[in-house]
Design a protein around this motif. Structure first.
Motif, mmCIF file in Angstrom:
data_model
loop_
_atom_site.group_PDB
_atom_site.id
_atom_site.type_symbol
_atom_site.label_atom_id
_atom_site.label_comp_id
_atom_site.label_asym_id
_atom_site.label_seq_id
_atom_site.Cartn_x
_atom_site.Cartn_y
_atom_site.Cartn_z
ATOM 1 N N GLU A 1 0.847 -1.185 0.000
ATOM 2 C CA GLU A 1 0.000 0.000 0.000
ATOM 3 C C GLU A 1 0.884 1.236 0.000
ATOM 4 O OE1 GLU A 1 -3.209 -0.358 -0.472
ATOM 5 O OE2 GLU A 1 -2.859 -2.525 -0.424
ATOM 6 N N ILE A 2 0.731 2.070 -1.011
ATOM 7 C CA ILE A 2 1.532 3.286 -1.137
ATOM 8 C C ILE A 2 1.067 4.336 -0.141
ATOM 9 C CG2 ILE A 2 2.246 5.117 -2.741
ATOM 10 C CD1 ILE A 2 1.667 2.979 -4.989
ATOM 11 N N GLY A 3 -0.240 4.439 0.050
ATOM 12 C CA GLY A 3 -0.752 5.362 1.066
ATOM 13 C C GLY A 3 -1.926 6.169 0.578
ATOM 14 N N THR A 4 -1.715 7.015 -0.436
ATOM 15 C CA THR A 4 -2.789 7.849 -0.976
ATOM 16 C C THR A 4 -2.739 7.763 -2.496
ATOM 17 O OG1 THR A 4 -1.397 9.843 -1.011
ATOM 18 C CG2 THR A 4 -2.662 9.409 1.004
ATOM 19 N N ILE A 5 -3.531 8.581 -3.172
ATOM 20 C CA ILE A 5 -3.653 8.531 -4.620
ATOM 21 C C ILE A 5 -2.278 8.566 -5.297
ATOM 22 C CG2 ILE A 5 -4.057 11.027 -4.675
ATOM 23 C CD1 ILE A 5 -5.751 10.574 -7.184
ATOM 24 N N SER A 6 -2.045 7.605 -6.176
ATOM 25 C CA SER A 6 -0.749 7.448 -6.842
ATOM 26 C C SER A 6 -0.991 7.050 -8.288
ATOM 27 C CB SER A 6 0.092 6.372 -6.140
ATOM 28 O OG SER A 6 0.259 6.669 -4.764
#
Length: 369
Positions: A216-221
């Motif tokens: 999981e990168i974290g936020t919109i990517s």
């Protein structure tokens, strides 16, 4: 792509952010962007030509390109060409362009977002050029795959091959990578999902994929690009910054923040990523969408080295603003003897969005590389 009018950049708060790992929390702070059409400071270059507008008029449609060059001429839909540019219309499908910018083929394939191209797989004993695209079409979300036979003749063109299904709700970014003899397909989801697959050819001649990493990168990517030589995978988290992961899937979620969102360097939304190599080194180019600039890092050393930014100004064709995706090819690329960079233009002067071609030599001169 987020509309520039609604775009908000977010800053991380501390200088120590350069050494953050994935396990560390990232703080986002609202920052109001300059608005549609704003172009920040950067070395000026010009595009040499452009494609026709994509077919979907009046909408945010043109998204991401990929470039493939051949050592010998190939045939695409009856026309001889030294390679091609693929570009997505994320409302309707995939365009194939020549190095003169003209349309060679259109595939009405649905809601394709990011596209990339790779060699290294054979189908039925014939080496193929494989294209992959993140596909948001309802009922077929995942990675859609296409093949092109460089030895084909006549109406030879890009053909649908198959798909890789995933659990990603909205596929967004996509890139291929090579790790030795392996072809890896890397998918980035709108909500920050990271999925990595090893792609192969099944006994039935259809694509086979084995998932080898999820994180999981974290936020919109969105944007991603790989550098096999340094075992690196670069991903833009749009409102946080540029991350470097290991390309080896065993590295999991470990990462280093190379560049946080920052004024006059990388402005949200940070989106497209691509690499290019020449005699002077190997470089990573990003899209600083919030101020229509393109920061460049040299990446063949121990750590990425920031080399400056360029912007594409009015010339033979109009300037480039609000770029979503971009792609580059190294070496001789048709009429471009040392490399080509193809960039999506969000606000085109005539018609709707399109793609513009920039000679790598002009970028290199502008930045003193």
């Amino acid at each position: 792509m987020t509309s520039p009018i609604r775009r908000a950049a977010r800053f991380t708060a501390a200088a120590s952010v350069f050494t953050l790992l994935a396990a560390c929390a990232t703080t986002e702070v609202d920052f109001q962007g300059e608005g549609e059409g704003f172009v920040g400071p950067g070395a000026a270059v010009q595009a040499v030509l452009e494609t026709p507008s994509v077919g979907t008029a009046g909408q945010d449609a043109a998204d991401d390109p990929a470039v493939w060059a051949s050592a010998a001429p190939v045939t695409v839909m009856g026309k001889q060409t030294p390679g091609f540019v693929a570009g997505t219309d994320k409302k309707s499908g995939l365009y194939i362009y020549g190095f003169d910018g003209q349309i060679l083929q259109f595939l009405p394939e649905g809601l394709l977002n990011n596209v990339d191209v790779v060699e290294g797989l054979s189908v039925g004993g014939r080496p193929q050029v494989v294209l992959g695209a993140s596909d948001r079409t309802p009922g077929k979300t995942g990675i859609s795959l296409y093949t092109f036979d460089p030895a084909g003749t006549g109406d030879n063109g890009v053909r649908y091959w198959g798909a890789v299904a995933t659990d990603v709700i909205e596929p967004y970014g996509f890139c291929f990578a090579r790790r030795g003899a392996e072809v890896h397909a890397i998918l980035v989801g709108h909500e920050g999902e990271l999925r990595q697959f090893i792609l192969s050819v099944g006994t039935d001649g259809k694509p086979a994929a084995r998932e080898v990493r999820r994180a999981e990168i974290g936020t919109i990517s969105e944007g991603c690009a790989a550098d096999e030589a340094t075992d690196a995978l670069y991903i833009n988290e749009e409102n946080v910054g540029l991350w470097r992961y290991g390309l080896n899937p065993a590295s999991g979620a470990a990462r280093t923040l190379i560049q946080p969102i920052a004024k006059d360097i990388l402005v949200a939304d940070a989106e497209g990523l691509t690499t290019i190599t020449d005699a002077s080194g190997r470089y990573l180019i990003a899209s600083s969408q919030g101020d229509s600039n393109f920061p460049v890092w040299r990446i063949d050393g121990a750590a990425p080295e920031y080399k400056g930014r360029f912007k594409v100004v009015d010339g033979a064709v109009d300037r480039i603003t609000g770029t979503d995706g971009l792609a580059a090819a190294s070496g001789a690329v048709g009429p471009f003897p040392e490399g080509l960079v193809v960039i999506q233009d969000d606000v085109n002067d005539v018609g709707t969005q399109n793609f513009k071609y920039v000679d790598w030599r002009d970028i290199r001169r502008a930045l003193g590389l």
